[in-house]
Design an enzyme around this catalytic site. Structure first.
Site, short mmCIF file in Angstrom:
data_model
loop_
_atom_site.label_atom_id
_atom_site.label_comp_id
_atom_site.label_asym_id
_atom_site.label_seq_id
_atom_site.Cartn_x
_atom_site.Cartn_y
_atom_site.Cartn_z
N GLY A 15 0.84 -1.20 0.00
CA GLY A 15 0.00 0.00 0.00
C GLY A 15 0.87 1.24 0.00
O GLY A 15 1.87 1.29 0.70
N CYS A 77 2.29 -8.08 -6.05
CA CYS A 77 2.80 -8.98 -7.07
C CYS A 77 2.75 -10.43 -6.58
O CYS A 77 3.55 -10.84 -5.73
CB CYS A 77 4.23 -8.58 -7.42
SG CYS A 77 5.07 -9.72 -8.51
N GLY A 106 5.59 -2.27 3.65
CA GLY A 106 5.11 -2.81 4.91
C GLY A 106 5.59 -4.24 5.13
O GLY A 106 6.53 -4.71 4.47
N ASP A 132 -0.44 2.40 8.47
CA ASP A 132 -1.02 1.65 9.61
C ASP A 132 -0.20 1.70 10.90
O ASP A 132 -0.71 1.38 11.96
CB ASP A 132 -1.21 0.18 9.21
CG ASP A 132 -2.24 0.02 8.11
OD1 ASP A 132 -3.17 0.83 8.08
OD2 ASP A 132 -2.10 -0.91 7.28
N GLY A 175 -7.70 0.30 9.18
CA GLY A 175 -7.13 -0.45 10.29
C GLY A 175 -7.82 -1.80 10.43
O GLY A 175 -8.74 -1.95 11.22
N GLU A 192 -16.19 10.27 21.08
CA GLU A 192 -16.85 9.74 22.28
C GLU A 192 -16.45 8.29 22.53
O GLU A 192 -16.25 7.88 23.66
CB GLU A 192 -18.37 9.81 22.14
CG GLU A 192 -18.98 11.11 22.60
CD GLU A 192 -18.49 12.30 21.79
OE1 GLU A 192 -18.49 12.21 20.55
OE2 GLU A 192 -18.09 13.31 22.40
N LYS A 218 -24.38 16.79 25.57
CA LYS A 218 -23.53 16.98 24.39
C LYS A 218 -24.40 17.14 23.15
O LYS A 218 -25.39 16.42 22.97
CB LYS A 218 -22.61 15.79 24.21
CG LYS A 218 -21.42 15.81 25.15
CD LYS A 218 -20.38 14.80 24.74
CE LYS A 218 -19.23 14.81 25.72
NZ LYS A 218 -18.28 13.75 25.48
#
Ligand code: ATP
Length: 328
Positions: A15, A77, A106, A132, A175, A192, A218
């Site tokens: 990625g 690949c 990665g 990530d 993720g 939250e 809220k």
């Protein structure tokens, strides 16, 4: 300088992530500075197999430090996963007189590099480039900082509209296996609740938290959901679930998707990439192979690739606690 290193190749794989260009630039310029030849390989391991090589000099990487994505393109690949594919890749490296390879990518990309080394004794060095932040042996991967800043910026915008309509938003972020983007951007944007793959807080806790939030007056609520969260429900199912159990809420969903990979890299990612590129070339000249450059406590370190790819990084318990305290 070991006699045998005259030419270094660099590729990006897996990625893409913002800051990969800054890393490419750093490797190319470090080679020029250290009087080495440098060749770029386009389209990751696929380009290696196909012989998609291009000689680079210091000027080849002008005006790319600020650009997202990777000028070398990236690819997944399948052929490189086979011994025959890797043999083709190795033959291309030999044909182009390459003495060592820098892989920016990665875990999967590093696994491929390690195999290339094991099978052909070819020197390889890794630079962690992924949004990530899931690679052992480094506190930060190139692209993570940009990604969390992108996510925070978007959440801020969503909050503007959420609070105008007293809405609850479920926002899905990248993720699948790790929740670093969700957790960091969630704390940074004042979410939250943050649902991550590393822990299952349960749907009851979510409902309790939302009830408390409403009671406390809220005007809007933001819940960040990592793709691989453990509730067993995706964001759309979570919306339905909450609407069913807490009809007081007007719920909306936003899936951020690939925008999280794009954009100009932050200064942090540019500096990190520049430092890692220099260290990668230096380490090759020191005769080191099969290492990944990482950063810990602001210092660059080398970790054997075999260690780096063993597992994903662990969730930051302290940050989870901070998030819990912030949402009281
Ligand atoms: P990201 O974290 O962004 O997904 P990644 O480097 O982990 O990046 P992968 O798609 O897993 O991305 O791997 C990139 C490429 O590396 C694969 O397409 C393949 O060519 C090669 N590769 C991955 N795993 C292996 C392996 N076990 N053996 C050989 N090559 C591999």
């Amino acid at each position: 300088m070991p006699q045998n290193i005259n030419k270094i190749a660099v590729l990006t794989s897996g990625g893409d992530s913002p800051g990969m260009n800054a890393a490419i630039r750093s490797v190319v310029r470090s080679c020029a500075y250290m009087k080495l030849q440098c060749v770029a390989i386009y389209r990751g391991y696929q380009g290696m197999i196909d012989g998609d090589f291009k000689e680079m000099n210091a000027r080849s990487v002008n005006n790319i430090i600020n650009k997202g994505g990777t000028i070398l393109k990236s690819a997944r690949c399948l052929e490189f996963r086979t011994p025959e594919g890797r043999k083709k890749g190795f033959e291309q490296l030999k044909k182009h007189n390459v003495d060592a390879l820098v892989v920016i990518g990665g875990n999967g990309s590093f696994a491929g590099a390690l195999k290339l080394n094991e099978e052909f004794n070819f020197p390889v060095m890794g630079i962690p480039g992924t949004i990530d932040n899931d690679i052992l042996g480094t506190s930060y991967t190139i692209g993570f900082d940009t990604a969390i800043n992108t996510v925070v910026e978007v959440i801020d915008k969503i909050r503007d509209t959420a609070s105008s309509h007293n809405r609850l938003f479920f926002i899905e972020v990248m993720g699948r296996d790790v929740g670093h983007i969700a957790l960091n951007a969630g704390v940074g944007a004042g979410a939250e609740e943050i649902l991550i793959p590393e822990q299952n807080l349960g749907l009851d806790r979510l409902l309790d938290s939302l009830k408390r939030s409403k009671k406390s007056g809220k005007s809007s609520s933001i819940v960040i959901v990592a793709e691989g969260d453990k509730t067993g429900k995706n964001v759309f199912e979570l919306k339905e679930y909450v609407e069913e159990h807490l009809p007081i809420y007007d719920v909306r969903v936003s899936v951020l998707g690939h925008m999280q990979r794009g954009g100009n890299p932050t200064c942090f990612d540019r500096v990190l990439a520049s430092r890692m590129g220099v260290r990668a070339v230096e380490a090759i000249l020191e005769g080191k192979t099969n290492y990944m450059v990482g950063i810990r406590d602001s210092k660059l370190i080398l970790t054997p690739i075999s260690e780096a790819i063993k597992a994903h990084t662990e969730v930051d318990e302290e940050l989870i606690r901070v998030s819990d305290i912030m949402t009281t």
